[in-house]
Design an enzyme around this catalytic site. Sequence first.
Site, PDB file in Angstrom:
ATOM      1  N   CYS A 170      19.170  -1.831  22.148  1.00 36.23           N
ATOM      2  CA  CYS A 170      20.424  -1.726  22.911  1.00 36.23           C
ATOM      3  C   CYS A 170      20.985  -3.075  23.352  1.00 36.23           C
ATOM      4  CB  CYS A 170      20.224  -0.836  24.134  1.00 36.23           C
ATOM      5  SG  CYS A 170      19.112  -1.529  25.377  1.00 36.23           S
TER       6      CYS A 170
ATOM      7  N   LYS B 186     -22.429  10.877  12.832  1.00 34.86           N
ATOM      8  CA  LYS B 186     -21.084  11.285  13.256  1.00 34.86           C
ATOM      9  C   LYS B 186     -20.208  11.363  12.001  1.00 34.86           C
ATOM     10  CE  LYS B 186     -17.500  10.296  16.675  1.00 34.86           C
ATOM     11  NZ  LYS B 186     -16.355  10.405  15.750  1.00 34.86           N
TER      12      LYS B 186
ATOM     13  N   LYS C 132     -27.714  12.714  21.595  1.00 35.84           N
ATOM     14  CA  LYS C 132     -27.676  13.850  22.520  1.00 35.84           C
ATOM     15  C   LYS C 132     -29.019  13.991  23.229  1.00 35.84           C
ATOM     16  CE  LYS C 132     -24.783  16.423  19.227  1.00 35.84           C
ATOM     17  NZ  LYS C 132     -24.742  17.596  18.334  1.00 35.84           N
TER      18      LYS C 132
END
Length: 652
Positions: A398, A109, A278
């Site tokens: 806030c 990979k 695979k």
Amino acid sequence: MKKRIKELTDLLNRYRYDYYTKDAPSVSDSDYDKLYRELVTLEQSYPEYVLQDSPTQQVGGTILKGFEKYRHQYPLFSLQDAFSREELDAFDKRVKAEFPNATYLAELKIDGLSISLSYENGFLQVGATRGDGNIGENITENIKKIKDIPHQLSEPLTITVRGEAYMSRQSFKAINEARQENGETEFANPRNAAAGTLRQLDTAVVAKRQLATFLYQEASPTARNQQNEVLAELADLGFSVNPYYQLTSSMDEIWNFIKTIEAKRDQLAYDIDGVVIKVNSLAMQEELGFTVKAPRWAIAYKFPAEEKEAEILSVDWTVGRTGVVTPTANLTPVQLAGTTVSRATLHNVDYIAEKDIRIGDTVIVYKAGDIIPAVLNVVMSKRNQQEVMLIPKLCPSCGSELVHFEDEVALRCINPLCPSLIQRSLEHFASRDAMNITGLGPAIVEKLFLAGFVHDVADIYQLTKEDFMQLDGIKEKSADKLLAAIEASKSNSAEKLLFGLGIRHIGSKVSRLILEVYGDISALLTAKEEEIARIDGLGSTIAQSLTQYFEQKTAAILVDELKTAGVNMHYSGQKVNSDAALFGLTVVLTGKLNQLNRNEAKDKLEALGAKVTGSVSKKTDLVIAGSDAGSKLEKAKSLGIRIEDEDWLRQL
């Protein structure tokens, strides 16, 4: 002269093939350069005879204006990840339940960028990025600057192939040394460098950075029967193919291959982050099919992340677009997976409590999926007298009281007027995967918000040139570009808009699934929760989140404001008809079809509203059985699933 140009082109291309593909140079560098210079001289004198596949087209550069969107003829799917031997064994069990004699091909990979290359009659026509799997970017001019990608194949085929573009460790080191000398910011790792290179507008830069590729798939229909045959054909056609792979039916042998590769990982000339397994038979791949996200016939084993020790110096708490307050640790810098890490996520308050993480602790840091730095656990043997971490009770942005719902692991600010929440929402709306408003990044969003020009996403479409010109650092040219990007975003397909609204649980793929059924954002204002839950791939949690959002009066107002501003509400892809004969049904094709080929049958089923899968389960609603149907048909009978034949399908 025309004949000599053709001779030189063919000769040099053969030498390039020997060098890059076969790794067996057949001519010295000096002889190659001499022939190359002769070709350059002739082409300059007789430009009308320059051939499309001339190696000279790899040299020099062009300044591109930008990258056009490119819709892939064959979608690029993600892969299911595995992190343990047990997950690989579970994959093997699922496959062998359908095909007891299945063999596997294990391939490296590559840690690079997915690319798709399309050829017509042997000539390269389009090189594109993966994008979201359906739509990428056309980067053909940059692709042509990668030396091991052939402009012309050894056979006149019309074919689409897939692979990875990457930067070698040697090239990465050289580039960063040069950037350091020039006072430029260094790239974090080879993958980031490759990604930045492929999106360069100056193709000369691409040529200098020496990217390389490994190809591994024929996406278009192929006459090959096995994946290992595909790799051999790709090599014969002139592509670079990774030499490390294992063909076997044994998961024990695959595990040994994984461990062997993992041990020599640092000796490779390029980065890898795992091994892809695979099913080798392409016919079996077709039978197994796909889930919504990934093929059922492949799995990607990811190597364990590298770990290092670091000390937590302090913790920052930040508010995200959904109000979630996330803790981030500031660390003593450490080298991890090729990058300097000085910050790492602590995930949430439950994670901090579970791991008993405190400021001053020495902790184990790793990269989750080799991407995001995170704290794994505390090295208790190195703890002194650190006090328990104080968890904030008020929003750091806030000042409103934070809530911690029983069914959630995170603190959350529920004040809709929270400045950080609004800013993060605006940033998300403008991001590439959402409305893709180029240039409207966090810094400019913050300036617009603090100046009072934007309070919600609809305000973006009311901005004027004068508004931008009032911001520090924004000149007339930049303002014009921003306005052009905002205007261009109005024509996006509606799934980009739906994702951009930032509704909880509604990601980009879910947005597409929803709009394939409803077709228009406005239709969601009256959509029923139970209807949405029926859409394959969704469920009750997503349905509830979507309906709760659109039941609010503010949602109707926002949709109306966006519509009035000219923002597209329609889905531009193929819409699924909810009244279609097979809408919402999960269907499996098995056996040999006599009148339709498998792709035609699949297309017809999907046009009728069905989801076509590769395996029979309790969730399967219908099986279409051709001749010589095997285990899938028997399993369907045992589960009492409805069975029809090809003639029945053709008559629908």
